[in-house]
Design a protein around this motif. Structure first.
Motif, PDB file in Angstrom:
ATOM      1  N   ARG A  42      54.118  62.090  63.752  1.00 27.56           N
ATOM      2  CA  ARG A  42      54.552  62.690  65.392  1.00 27.56           C
ATOM      3  C   ARG A  42      56.087  63.298  64.914  1.00 27.56           C
ATOM      4  O   ARG A  42      56.188  63.689  66.080  1.00 27.56           O
ATOM      5  N   ALA A  46      57.385  66.881  66.955  1.00 25.74           N
ATOM      6  CA  ALA A  46      58.148  66.885  67.904  1.00 25.74           C
ATOM      7  C   ALA A  46      59.224  67.396  67.614  1.00 25.74           C
ATOM      8  O   ALA A  46      60.190  67.868  68.144  1.00 25.74           O
ATOM      9  N   ALA A  64      56.171  65.692  73.966  1.00 27.37           N
ATOM     10  CA  ALA A  64      56.416  64.114  73.783  1.00 27.37           C
ATOM     11  C   ALA A  64      54.863  64.056  73.477  1.00 27.37           C
ATOM     12  O   ALA A  64      54.404  64.043  72.490  1.00 27.37           O
ATOM     13  N   PHE A  69      52.727  61.162  71.637  1.00 32.23           N
ATOM     14  CA  PHE A  69      53.560  60.158  72.277  1.00 32.23           C
ATOM     15  C   PHE A  69      52.486  59.862  73.090  1.00 32.23           C
ATOM     16  O   PHE A  69      52.252  60.496  74.243  1.00 32.23           O
ATOM     17  N   PHE A  75      58.666  57.411  73.267  1.00 37.59           N
ATOM     18  CA  PHE A  75      58.998  59.371  72.273  1.00 37.59           C
ATOM     19  C   PHE A  75      60.410  59.164  71.929  1.00 37.59           C
ATOM     20  O   PHE A  75      60.901  59.248  70.891  1.00 37.59           O
TER      21      PHE A  75
END
Length: 100
Positions: A42, A46, A64, A69, A75
């Motif tokens: 993740r 991002a 995010a 998230f 985040f």
């Protein structure tokens, strides 16, 4: 799907067509955990979105969410922990590189 929906080891194994125990052993052999692998993925997503010129006008809250998230505050904390800067600082540094 890059939403904030829950990712489980069982669901991932199902999507890959392999057993959850095999996925567990492969992840363990790499010296990490499923949980850490999900968060690292993740954060990387991002990071890529923040570096993207196409995403420069999008709010960090939206990035995010796109990275999986559930909320921007969480985040920001996770991003700072992994990258040693806030998402906004990271984005500003990336945009400076694009402008030069």
């Amino acid at each position: 799907n890059n939403t904030a929906e829950s990712i489980t080891l069982t669901k991932m194994a199902e999507d890959l067509g392999i057993s959850p125990s095999y996925v567990f052993h492969v992840i363990k052999a790499r010296g990490t955990s499923f949980h850490a692998m999900v968060w690292d993925g993740r954060i990387e997503r991002a990071r890529q979105l923040l570096l993207s010129e196409q995403m420069a006008g999008h709010p960090i809250k939206q990035i995010a969410h796109m990275a999986g998230f559930g909320n921007a505050a969480h985040f920001s904390r996770m991003f700072r922990q992994h990258m040693d800067c806030t998402p906004g600082e990271f984005r500003r540094a990336a945009l400076v590189r694009f402008d030069t």
